[in-house]
Design a protein around this motif. Structure first.
Motif, mmCIF file in Angstrom:
data_model
loop_
_atom_site.group_PDB
_atom_site.id
_atom_site.type_symbol
_atom_site.label_atom_id
_atom_site.label_comp_id
_atom_site.label_asym_id
_atom_site.label_seq_id
_atom_site.Cartn_x
_atom_site.Cartn_y
_atom_site.Cartn_z
ATOM 1 N N ARG A 1 0.780 -1.187 0.043
ATOM 2 C CA ARG A 1 0.137 0.137 0.043
ATOM 3 C C ARG A 1 0.806 1.363 -0.049
ATOM 4 N N THR B 1 2.164 4.558 1.096
ATOM 5 C CA THR B 1 1.987 5.466 2.154
ATOM 6 C C THR B 1 2.409 6.747 2.169
ATOM 7 N N GLU C 1 4.800 8.398 3.689
ATOM 8 C CA GLU C 1 6.340 8.490 3.414
ATOM 9 C C GLU C 1 6.760 8.126 2.190
ATOM 10 N N TRP D 1 -4.289 -3.346 -2.159
ATOM 11 C CA TRP D 1 -4.132 -2.744 -0.970
ATOM 12 C C TRP D 1 -5.102 -2.931 0.120
ATOM 13 N N PRO E 1 0.894 9.121 9.009
ATOM 14 C CA PRO E 1 0.279 8.881 8.132
ATOM 15 C C PRO E 1 -0.482 9.907 7.243
ATOM 16 N N GLY F 1 -3.882 6.908 7.155
ATOM 17 C CA GLY F 1 -3.767 5.845 8.266
ATOM 18 C C GLY F 1 -5.273 5.429 8.851
#
Length: 539
Positions: A306, A308, A310, A344, A477, A496
């Motif tokens: 998935r 993210t 980041e 995901w 997140p 998140g």
């Protein structure tokens, strides 16, 4: 209708991918076709897309379902005729849709007249049109290159007593782009379709055109660096660092030639960059400078894992470091990957959040047919598989058929309205029937209506298509950034499972996108629950 010749129409465009075998069957044989596509173009126009990309419909033995071409300038009879294609282009243009088609230039079918002639001898006029090589003294292949479809990338031909290169199926020999005649022949293919009115091309395996002319071995790739976004984890293809079988520097000059062919027509190209290690950097190299292809899509958002916050930050940082003017074309799903809803493991709310994010990122966008319905990956039994890739690596890898099943138009129809025949080429599954176009159209909170709304929002705010993107930051997140141009829009997405409080940049901001579910802004702050997002305009 003739669409205005706008050389920048592609910038920020939303391109809808059609897999022709599975979009709409017009004659009851269970296989989609060009007249079927034409009959359903209104759906794409109503969705709000700017263009369509049609996967291959060329004459082919269909060992790889059209990606093995035996006539680049012909339509396979299962899909219709050239007249059907012309009618499709006319109807698309009448609806304001640009038309892009898939060009598979790196390899052909072994049934192509070029290869049939090439394999006859070592001295015929097309002897050097494909990548041929002598065996090693012990009779083994000339090097260690591997095929994405499994096994060696070399196959023996008894007539020439040489090996030929195939990066995919043995029936898909690689053309030799070091030969200028090959380059010119493929540029002529592009000219043929441009003259028929196409607005651009999706270039399959754009980084595979040239192989190392010295045929050097690829080095091993350390296990910790292996990435299965190009080939399934069970495929030894992932065990090599692909330095020599693709990504060669000679490709840049060919792409410049290709761009010069596009220019008089105001046409554009998007390249598929198949590389797990350097995809972003290659994409930047191929799209920067304004003299090669306009855009490419790397595999960063087609990963099994998935996406993210980041990951988004790192992706844009790498891209900016490689070439600030590079232009990506982002996508979450296509005909070669497990649909992202399944890949995901997304809820309906999560899928909508990721879609809103996609529409706010700098770059163009590719949507894959059925994505707007929230279709999950279809479960296909082994006996129903058609994909040679899936058959080869079953059951650890189930292939690509689960993403290629027919589009569902009607809920109360065994074949989903895809075909009037008794059976489609791949089975129509119950979960897909429940999400048919007819079941979602006009339903306020449906995925289809959300896609229509978010595409309209992107169109209403040109800064999301053309503007700069600054301040890209991951805070846990939450991914946040600002789009800047004629207006300034702040974007923040909580990817998140827990609520997050965010502070907007200094200044006055007005929340927008409420109809999409974007959260309110109160005194410069917003509370983002799981999968919530904030869109705000500076005032």
């Amino acid at each position: 209708m003739t669409l205005p010749k706008d050389p920048d129409w592609w910038r920020g465009a939303v391109i809808y991918q059609i897999y022709p075998r599975s979009f709409q069957d017009s004659n009851g044989d269970g296989i989609g076709d060009l007249p079927g596509i034409t009959s359903r173009l209104d759906h794409i126009a109503t969705l709000g897309a700017d263009a369509i990309w049609i996967s291959p419909f060329f004459t082919s033995p269909m060992k790889d379902f059209g990606y093995d071409v035996s006539d680049y300038c012909g339509v396979d009879p299962m899909f219709g005729t050239l007249a059907d294609f012309d009618a499709l282009v006319t109807r698309a243009h009448d609806l304001g849709l640009r038309v892009m088609i898939d060009l598979v230039l790196s390899h052909s079918s072994d049934q192509h007249p070029w290869f049939r002639e090439s394999r006859q001898s070592r001295d015929n006029p097309k002897a050097d049109w494909y990548v041929w090589a002598d065996p090693k003294p012990d009779g083994t292949p000339p090097n260690n290159w591997l095929s994405i479809f499994g096994g060696s990338a070399w196959s023996w031909d008894a007539r020439r007593e040489q090996y030929y290169l195939h990066n995919f199926l043995t029936s898909q020999p690689d053309l030799n782009f070091h030969n200028p005649d090959v380059q010119e022949a493929q540029l002529d293919v592009a000219r043929f379709w441009l003259e028929r009115g196409v607005d651009g091309f999706r270039l399959d395996t754009i980084n595979f055109y040239f192989a190392d002319k010295y045929l050097r071995d690829n080095p091993a790739l350390p296990k910790e660096l292996r990435n299965d976004s190009i080939a399934p984890a069970v495929n030894p293809y992932n065990h090599q660092m692909h330095l020599f079988d693709k990504n060669q520097p000679e490709n840049l000059e060919f792409l410049r030639k290709f761009r010069s062919v596009l220019a008089p027509y105001g046409a554009a190209a998007v390249g598929e960059v198949g590389d797990a290690q350097r995809g972003l950097e290659i994409m930047a190299e191929y799209t920067s400078g304004g003299d090669k292809v306009q855009m490419c899509y790397p595999f960063e958002m087609l990963q099994p894992r998935r996406l993210t916050a980041e990951g988004v930050e790192a992706t844009f940082a790498r891209m900016a470091a490689a070439a600030p003017d590079a232009w990506p074309c982002w996508s979450y799903s296509n005909h070669d990957t497990v649909r992202h809803i399944t890949r995901w493991q997304l809820s309906e709310e999560g899928a909508k959040a990721y879609t809103a994010l996609l529409m706010c990122l700098r770059g163009s966008v590719c949507l894959y047919q059925g994505e707007e319905l929230g279709l999950p990956e279809a479960e296909i039994a082994f006996e129903d598989l058609q994909d040679p890739y899936g058959i080869e690596f079953w059951p650890e890898f189930k292939g690509r058929d689960g993403a290629r099943t027919p589009m569902t138009w009607q809920k109360d129809n065994a074949q989903g309205g895809f075909t009037a025949g008794p059976r489609a080429w791949l089975p129509v599954t119950a979960p897909h029937l429940a999400r048919a176009v007819g079941a979602q159209a006009g339903v306020a909170d449906s995925m289809l209506e959300f896609y229509r709304a978010v595409l309209a929002f992107r169109r209403a705010h040109p800064v999301l298509r053309y503007g700069d993107m600054t301040g890209i930051t991951a805070e846990g997140p939450v991914i946040r950034f600002t789009r800047q141009g004629a207006e300034e829009i702040f974007c923040a997405f909580n990817l998140g499972e827990a609520s997050q409080d965010i502070h907007l940049p200094d200044g006055r901001w007005e929340a927008i996108g409420g109809a999409l579910g974007a959260q309110p802004v109160i005194e410069g702050k917003a509370n983002l629950g799981p999968w919530h997002y904030c869109l705000a305009r500076r005032v």
